[in-house]
Motif scaffolding. Structure first.
Motif: not given
Lengths: 305, 305, 305, 305
Positions: C215-225
């Protein structure tokens, strides 16, 4: 109060508007407030009806300073209990001034001159004697009442919304003045003022200030030759050189332009300013001898002391 | 490429570093690029081995402009297919320049001179001929490759993180230039340059530029008399007047100071600058005839045209 | 080089553009660079044809960090002399990184992420081994050549016009980081990242990062359904809430949004951001379980340690 | 004057300090000024000794607005010639207000609230009736005297040093308000205020405003449960979240915190603010039902109208 210039006059109007009775010593706007006249007036006042002697330290309208220590002596010699109040608005941070050492009771300062900030802050330095008088005063007042301010200030607060942004600016302005050193700041203003006067002398124009003892270090008021409208000249200089000269105020309107040399100013900005005036005189066909910028340059490169 | 000054020299070094072979026409740094020499060299190149003629429009190191339209003619007269590439970094927005009208193939500009911005943006104006050459070029490249930039630009995007803050600044800079009017901007620079040269002539000092046809409107390089170190002089002027003069570059190091007069400059700032130089000459005991500021003032108040 | 995300891919393209041959280890963009794969590839390279191992520390496109110390060990275990080069652009000043301690040869940083500045500055930290390799390298180069920079830097200078304004900004940015303390800065980023992930878990959405170790502490990438266009969602959130979410890059285009949480960010700005995403999901009718902001608030008020 | 809150109280003190006699209608600080009470008081004043009815439009200390049109009607119904004076300082530019349409005689505004500027500018809108009264007034005055200001304003000037920098700011603030459209600005404030109240209701806390008709759109004052010190709570929220809540003023000191939602505010900043309050309540162990941020989010995504 003494008629030493436009800001003294406005102070008188303020006092009258607030219902105070003003004893107005006449003046010719070419000299600082006369200590002897003050002393004489106070000596005549056996009943101590006079509550305060009010003096503008540096008259922005005339480029003349009044000598505060001599005025303090004059009050003391008269043995009169009047408060001594001084407007230091255009001298604070530019010309040496000592509230405590000179036993001034109320000193009024502001942010927009030698403190190099936008307008919006004003300061009162107050002696114990002035605070005692304030507690007994009966004149109606609200915003200008010290009571609320003194109470709030003790806790680091203000009795109304403070101008926080200007307080940050003030912090920086004071840091700048301390970094340069107050005595250096004052010497710089004296040096720039003398260079400005050398330019005026070279041009062959007259200054409003009649006596070298009264020369202001922060502004120089210059009289234009008869028949030449000072406001036309100011407009030409503004249009052509983006240089804004001070307007002649009150009884000097139309006859005088004022060259400011206070705050965050250096030699080259001053010379640019004087060059704008000299070229303006040429373009406006106002009789003058030229060579003012060169005279100012000579003054600025001369060894100090 | 022609040895017209330090920035031409750096451009040559860049080309060499990238593996290109440079045909380097000698120069004395006192004149712009010679159209006849360019024409002769191209005429000799029957095999069309020369791919491009590269010229610095305004040489910041010498205060000399090269005459781009004449160089264009020289290339055309030689009937040579070489691309014409011009570095307009220190002329863009200060001196008249016409990429399309003068049939330049690649013009290079930047933000930090006449566009009055911090450094950080560079611009390429590219002809169809240059784009065609680019598509066939085999030199290794990545960041400087037009392909990605051209593709992204078509959608208003950049192929990497853009300097958005500088783009806002650019928008404002262009608005300022348009508000003044480009022809007025160019005339202002010419006027300031001529006033600067009048000062130099009055002082009795020599300019690097040997011919009036080559005078730059954005910078004037001044040769100090022999025996006087230009960097000592620059240091004195910086310390005493907070005025930063340009250093002598390359073969002019130590002998030359450069007075910049480009960007957001007005008459009084220019005169303050010249006053700093004149007082510096006096303080450094460098032989000169004085009266440079007065000469510049005369030039600035003279009727135009 | 390893296919760990879009910025690794762009780095590969850069290398190819510069004429280098790239040995490209495949990746699924859901994990950091695999130390075992690197080790195996190096072990196979008996001839030491591989000159460098290049890794993006924090992949902005996926929200995944690669574990640099383990990769260092992998190189060492293979006994391979390849240089170790790391792109720390989006981790520098946000996630713990140790050029010297981890024996990295070349670390690349930039101003526009954790250093909180506009883009325009880039930094190379270089080991002696890298400097030695640089002296022997034969690839054509100019602007990116360390030689001129190292020589000029020794005298506090730059070989070309420096971005002085950004250097002032850098001075202030470093003062801010030191005032907070680097370990506190890193802990803050970890805390904000964990709060963000708690929100994503509450919503019932998937992260691109498959393993908590990455896990990155500076950015979170989220997958949409599936069936929901990420760019439509981003547009809605921008229009409605003035909140700019990161676009899905490369092979994640259209399927992913990225939530940045680096630089000068505090708890309430993060919660405002997450609220914008949560309301956007509702408005876009994207299936989710809500309660993400509440989950993040719980994480943020939980006792540390 | 009516005791509708702290700023009404301060206005009364100001009037008393200036020597005016105040007829002070009691109030409980939970309601706006009562039109019937005003009407009754005026009807009793057969001699027309009452010179002015003074009302604070939006009481920042309580989050309560007084309904100016109904108060205007009350004065008219009483057939009383008193001037109608309104303090619009914290409503101007945030809540609909109509000086002319509502026949107010003196409206007082300031720069530091809905106009989004630093403090330093104040405005008076004055009816002809008020100007006539001013000409006959005998109370001592100087700085606050309209005479000098009206004369100077006619020529675009000020009778003393104007705050030019704030006038530039005002120009920009007005451009921003016009760009958004005043009715949109007012609707945005209403929407944010309702979202804030939804949060307060969800938390199960009480508002100072007792009646929905009196709710302020620019500030919401929240009563903390007995036994919990509001200033301790404010300090915790400031320390932990860098969020500055308004202090309880006057008789509400220590019991109330105030959430400001005026000026340049958007949905996400408001939700960040409410999240800070909700987490603060948790950390301070103040009994509450949580879910305030979620309630506010529901309100903000609900279809309008």
């Amino acid at each position: 109060m003494s008629d030493s210039g436009q800001f003294a006059t406005l102070w008188k109007q303020m006092a009258v508007g607030l219902g105070l009775e003003v004893d107005w010593i006449p003046g010719d706007w070419h000299h600082g407030v006369d200590p002897e006249a003050v002393s004489a007036r106070l000596a005549d006042d056996r009943a101590h009806a006079i509550k305060a002697v009010c003096v503008v330290h540096n008259e922005t309208s005339t480029g003349i300073v009044s000598r505060i220590p001599e005025l303090r002596q004059a009050i003391d010699q008269a043995g009169h209990p009047a408060l001594f109040m001084v407007d230091s608005i255009s001298s604070l941070g530019s010309i040496d001034y000592r509230h405590d050492e000179w036993s001034v009771d109320v000193t009024i300062g502001a942010s927009q001159k030698g403190l190099m900030l936008p307008p919006g802050l004003s300061f009162n330095a107050i002696s114990d004697k002035a605070r005692a008088a304030h507690r007994q005063a009966s004149i109606p007042r609200s915003f200008w009442d010290w009571t609320a301010m003194l109470a709030a200030n003790e806790q680091g607060l203000f009795p109304y919304t403070p101008s926080t942004n200007l307080l940050y600016g003030l912090q920086e302005a004071l840091a700048m003045l301390r970094e340069e050193g107050l005595s250096n700041v004052f010497a710089r203003h004296q040096r720039h003022a003398e260079a400005t006067r050398e330019a005026v002398r070279a041009w062959g124009l007259e200054m409003v200030a009649a006596s070298p003892d009264d020369y202001s270090a922060s502004v120089t008021a210059v009289v234009l030759p008869k028949g030449h409208d000072a406001d036309d000249f100011r407009r030409l200089v503004l249009d052509r050189f983006d240089l804004s000269l001070g307007v002649g105020l009150g009884r000097l309107a139309g006859r005088v332009v004022r060259i400011g040399h206070l705050g965050d100013l250096n030699d080259l900005s001053l010379l640019g300013t004087l060059a704008g005036v000299e070229m303006g005189l040429t373009l406006a066909r106002i009789p003058h001898n030229g060579h003012g910028v060169e005279a100012a340059m000579r003054a600025l490169v001369a060894p100090v002391g």
